[in-house]
Each structure stands twice: as C-alpha cells, then as structure tokens.
Motif scaffolding. Structure first.
Motif, mmCIF file in Angstrom:
data_model
loop_
_atom_site.group_PDB
_atom_site.id
_atom_site.type_symbol
_atom_site.label_atom_id
_atom_site.label_comp_id
_atom_site.label_asym_id
_atom_site.label_seq_id
_atom_site.Cartn_x
_atom_site.Cartn_y
_atom_site.Cartn_z
ATOM 1 N N ARG A 61 63.946 57.915 19.968
ATOM 2 C CA ARG A 61 64.855 57.635 18.870
ATOM 3 C C ARG A 61 64.928 56.142 18.609
ATOM 4 O O ARG A 61 65.020 55.334 19.530
ATOM 5 N N VAL A 62 64.886 55.787 17.335
ATOM 6 C CA VAL A 62 64.945 54.381 16.923
ATOM 7 C C VAL A 62 66.262 54.138 16.202
ATOM 8 O O VAL A 62 66.618 54.878 15.279
ATOM 9 N N VAL A 63 66.966 53.104 16.640
ATOM 10 C CA VAL A 63 68.217 52.712 15.993
ATOM 11 C C VAL A 63 68.082 51.261 15.547
ATOM 12 O O VAL A 63 67.901 50.366 16.368
ATOM 13 N N GLY A 64 68.138 51.044 14.237
ATOM 14 C CA GLY A 64 68.144 49.686 13.729
ATOM 15 C C GLY A 64 69.538 49.097 13.874
ATOM 16 O O GLY A 64 70.510 49.665 13.372
ATOM 17 N N CYS A 65 69.650 47.975 14.571
ATOM 18 C CA CYS A 65 70.966 47.438 14.920
ATOM 19 C C CYS A 65 71.622 46.633 13.806
ATOM 20 O O CYS A 65 72.817 46.344 13.879
ATOM 21 N N SER A 66 70.874 46.254 12.810
ATOM 22 C CA SER A 66 71.446 45.477 11.718
ATOM 23 C C SER A 66 72.481 46.305 10.963
ATOM 24 O O SER A 66 72.180 47.399 10.470
ATOM 25 N N GLY A 67 73.693 45.818 10.893
ATOM 26 C CA GLY A 67 74.747 46.513 10.159
ATOM 27 C C GLY A 67 75.420 47.630 10.928
ATOM 28 O O GLY A 67 76.291 48.313 10.385
ATOM 29 N N VAL A 68 75.051 47.848 12.188
ATOM 30 C CA VAL A 68 75.654 48.910 12.992
ATOM 31 C C VAL A 68 76.876 48.350 13.722
ATOM 32 O O VAL A 68 76.759 47.403 14.497
ATOM 33 N N ASP A 69 78.050 48.939 13.485
ATOM 34 C CA ASP A 69 79.258 48.479 14.175
ATOM 35 C C ASP A 69 79.479 49.291 15.448
ATOM 36 O O ASP A 69 78.662 50.141 15.815
ATOM 37 N N GLU A 70 80.603 49.036 16.103
ATOM 38 C CA GLU A 70 80.881 49.704 17.378
ATOM 39 C C GLU A 70 80.915 51.222 17.228
ATOM 40 O O GLU A 70 80.316 51.955 18.023
ATOM 41 N N ALA A 71 81.588 51.708 16.175
ATOM 42 C CA ALA A 71 81.694 53.158 15.969
ATOM 43 C C ALA A 71 80.332 53.776 15.662
ATOM 44 O O ALA A 71 79.989 54.843 16.171
ATOM 45 N N GLY A 72 79.556 53.090 14.833
ATOM 46 C CA GLY A 72 78.229 53.599 14.490
ATOM 47 C C GLY A 72 77.321 53.649 15.701
ATOM 48 O O GLY A 72 76.543 54.606 15.874
ATOM 49 N N LEU A 73 77.408 52.628 16.543
ATOM 50 C CA LEU A 73 76.577 52.614 17.749
ATOM 51 C C LEU A 73 76.978 53.733 18.695
ATOM 52 O O LEU A 73 76.123 54.387 19.297
ATOM 53 N N GLU A 74 78.277 53.979 18.810
ATOM 54 C CA GLU A 74 78.735 55.046 19.701
ATOM 55 C C GLU A 74 78.185 56.398 19.257
ATOM 56 O O GLU A 74 77.775 57.220 20.082
ATOM 57 N N ILE A 75 78.160 56.623 17.947
ATOM 58 C CA ILE A 75 77.602 57.873 17.424
ATOM 59 C C ILE A 75 76.132 58.000 17.798
ATOM 60 O O ILE A 75 75.666 59.073 18.222
ATOM 61 N N GLU A 76 75.389 56.911 17.641
ATOM 62 C CA GLU A 76 73.957 56.922 17.966
ATOM 63 C C GLU A 76 73.742 57.166 19.457
ATOM 64 O O GLU A 76 72.844 57.925 19.851
ATOM 65 N N LEU A 77 74.558 56.546 20.292
ATOM 66 C CA LEU A 77 74.409 56.709 21.739
ATOM 67 C C LEU A 77 74.726 58.135 22.161
ATOM 68 O O LEU A 77 74.021 58.723 22.991
ATOM 69 N N GLN A 78 75.760 58.706 21.596
ATOM 70 C CA GLN A 78 76.146 60.071 21.950
ATOM 71 C C GLN A 78 75.126 61.099 21.482
ATOM 72 O O GLN A 78 75.035 62.189 22.050
ATOM 73 N N ALA A 79 74.347 60.747 20.463
ATOM 74 C CA ALA A 79 73.350 61.682 19.935
ATOM 75 C C ALA A 79 72.081 61.714 20.776
ATOM 76 O O ALA A 79 71.197 62.540 20.529
ATOM 77 N N SER A 80 71.967 60.844 21.755
ATOM 78 C CA SER A 80 70.747 60.767 22.567
ATOM 79 C C SER A 80 70.737 61.867 23.619
ATOM 80 O O SER A 80 71.687 62.015 24.393
ATOM 81 N N ALA A 81 69.655 62.625 23.641
ATOM 82 C CA ALA A 81 69.536 63.743 24.568
ATOM 83 C C ALA A 81 69.020 63.280 25.920
ATOM 84 O O ALA A 81 68.350 62.248 26.039
ATOM 85 N N ALA A 82 69.327 64.053 26.942
ATOM 86 C CA ALA A 82 68.859 63.737 28.286
ATOM 87 C C ALA A 82 67.336 63.674 28.324
ATOM 88 O O ALA A 82 66.654 64.511 27.739
ATOM 89 N N GLY A 83 66.819 62.683 28.998
ATOM 90 C CA GLY A 83 65.378 62.522 29.155
ATOM 91 C C GLY A 83 64.713 61.753 28.044
ATOM 92 O O GLY A 83 63.514 61.461 28.107
ATOM 93 N N SER A 84 65.452 61.415 26.998
ATOM 94 C CA SER A 84 64.861 60.734 25.853
ATOM 95 C C SER A 84 64.799 59.230 26.059
ATOM 96 O O SER A 84 65.351 58.683 27.015
ATOM 97 N N THR A 85 64.121 58.567 25.136
ATOM 98 C CA THR A 85 64.064 57.104 25.094
ATOM 99 C C THR A 85 64.772 56.641 23.830
ATOM 100 O O THR A 85 64.507 57.155 22.743
ATOM 101 N N LEU A 86 65.662 55.667 23.992
ATOM 102 C CA LEU A 86 66.392 55.110 22.857
ATOM 103 C C LEU A 86 65.939 53.678 22.644
ATOM 104 O O LEU A 86 66.069 52.836 23.539
ATOM 105 N N PHE A 87 65.383 53.417 21.467
ATOM 106 C CA PHE A 87 64.890 52.081 21.140
ATOM 107 C C PHE A 87 65.844 51.416 20.164
ATOM 108 O O PHE A 87 66.032 51.892 19.034
ATOM 109 N N LEU A 88 66.486 50.339 20.595
ATOM 110 C CA LEU A 88 67.418 49.585 19.766
ATOM 111 C C LEU A 88 66.678 48.397 19.169
ATOM 112 O O LEU A 88 66.376 47.419 19.876
#
Length: 295
Positions: A61-88
C-alpha cells in the motif's frame, strides 16, 4: 504503475550498490528510509524491497503524505492488513501531530499490541530529514525510528553509464504500449542525451522517451528534434571552461599521470572503468599507464 516504470534498470556501480542493499534488507522487517531527488525512483525501490521480501504475496500500500493530517493518517494505518507493506511517500510532509501518530503506530506494531497487525513500514523523502529534525520540524524520536537502514537513490547525472540503456528500454517499451514504431537516435542526439544533466532524473528521461515515441515514431531523431532544454544545456556546457590554466603554468605530463592514478583508484583498479572516466579507449589508457610507469 505501468510496466515501464516498474522495472529496475541499470548496471552502473552506484545503482548496483543500491539495488544490492535493497535486496539484502528485503529479507528483514526493519524500516527503510529511502531518500533521493524527485524522479529518481524511490517508490520503485520500495516496490523492489517488497517484491524481494517474504511479504511479496501480501498487499503493498502506498500513502502519499502530502496533505495527510493526523486523522487521515490514522485511517490509512488502520486499513493496513497483517503481513502487508506500507509505503509512506514523502514522509517529511507529515505534520508533527501525524508524525506522533506514526511513531505510536510503529512502536505498537513492534511491541505486538492488540489491534496493531504486523505491518512493515517503508518511507521515502526528497528532503533532508536530519536538517528538518534539527530545525524542530521533524520529531527526533521518529527520525531515529525510521533511520534504521537508510538508502539513497542516486540522481541520473551520477548514472551516466545507464542513460543509453534506459533510453533504449523506455523507447522499446513505450513504442509497444502506444503501438508505434520506435524512433532511433543519431550519434549526435545520443551524445546530447548523455551530456544532459537530467534535473528531473529517470522520470524526465521516461517522459522524453514517450514524447519522442509519439512525435518521432519510426524516424531518426536528430539534434534539431531534441527539446530546447537539452540543446540549451549542451550549448552551455560546451561554452564553459573545464580547466583554467594557472599563470605559472603546469607540468602537463605530471598532471596526466595524476589523473590516470585517480581514475584507477576511483574504479577500484578496473582499467575499463578507468578508461571510461577519462574518456579514453582501454588500449589508449594501457599505453599511457606504461608511459607513466604506473603499477
């Protein structure tokens, strides 16, 4: 991403070292901080790390950090499934509150707390995180949490051995995608391409190739067909003086010998690479090595 930009292409020493480091760290779960100028392929390297890891079959999963606030980041983090890779992507763009949220998440994942699945974190930045941290704009604790294995993508101007290789590969792939006959490049056009500094890096070269495939399909690209910025850059370079002779003069023989020794040292003793650094053929370099009695 398309099939062209998903390929890690290159054989220059500086690029090969980066790819080798990425593949070594891929088998671990440690965070990786990928830095480099825009357009160098930071996201592509992150995909390479994921693809060579035990998590390769899980989500990336790719998350572009530009314009992402605390609430938006929390949503992205919670959406990450076990075993996955999260690219910020461009983590330096996160505000201090979002940085605190990321730090807490990473600490919770590492500690195995309930509700925090096992997710690997990869981040990228085109900015100097250490300078931002010292300026109070990036959390120190998060900086050191991310700065476990730093990898820097080299700019294209430091990968001159790869430029023609990338040119050929991009042109062939883009011609197939667009259903066009691939253009060819005259010797002078290729020389301009190699001399240009490519401030937009690999992304700029890719865009140039796509433009030529569309506008010059099946033709031979000449100097006059090149974009103005490439021709202007070459003209500026040709007008500049590479060396200023001091008033007292120099010992040209000694200078040549010193340059040869430096090239051999920089190339790790590889005579072919040393010859390329000096713009000589290998046979010419060997002749001059004998002339200067260099061991």
């Amino acid at each position: 991403m398309n099939s062209v930009t998903e390929k890690m292409i290159g054989h220059s020493p500086v690029f090969t070292r980066v790819v080798n480091a990425a593949r070594m760290v891929a088998v671990t779960d440690v965070p990786v901080l990928i830095s480099g100028e825009p357009g160098t392929g930071k996201a592509l390297l992150a995909r390479e790390i994921h693809g060579a890891s035990p998590r390769a079959l899980a989500a990336f999963r790719v998350v572009g950090c530009s314009g992402v606030d605390e609430a938006g980041l929390e949503i992205e983090l919670q959406a990450s499934a076990a075993g996955s890779t999260l690219f910020l992507d461009e983590v330096a763009d996160l505000g201090l509150e979002a940085q605190a949220k990321l730090l807490h998440y990473m600490e919770s994942v590492e500690a195995g707390r309930a509700g925090y699945p096992n997710v690997r974190i990869l981040v990228s930045t085109c900015r100097d995180l250490l300078a931002l941290q010292k300026a109070g704009r990036f959390r120190e604790d998060l900086y050191y949490r991310l700065h476990v294995v730093p990898i820097t993508m080299p700019p294209l101007r430091d990968r001159t051995d790869d430029i023609v290789l990338l040119l050929k590969q991009f042109t062939a792939d883009l011609a197939r995608r667009h259903g066009r006959k691939a253009p060819r490049y005259s010797v002078t056009a290729r020389n301009l391409i190699k001399q240009y500094r490519w401030p937009g890096n690999v992304r700029e070269l890719h865009n140039f190739c796509e433009r030529m495939v569309i506008l010059m399909a099946g033709a031979i690209v000449q100097t006059a067909d090149m974009p103005i910025e490439i021709r202007r850059d070459a003209s500026t370079a040709s007008d500049s003086t590479l060396f200023t002779l001091p008033e007292g003069g120099i010992d040209l023989f000694a200078l040549e010998g010193d340059m040869i020794r430096q090239a051999i040292s920089m190339s790790g003793g590889n005579r072919s690479k040393a010859a390329r650094l000096l713009g000589l053929t290998r046979d010419t370099l060997l002749y001059r090595i004998q002339k200067h009695a260099i061991e």
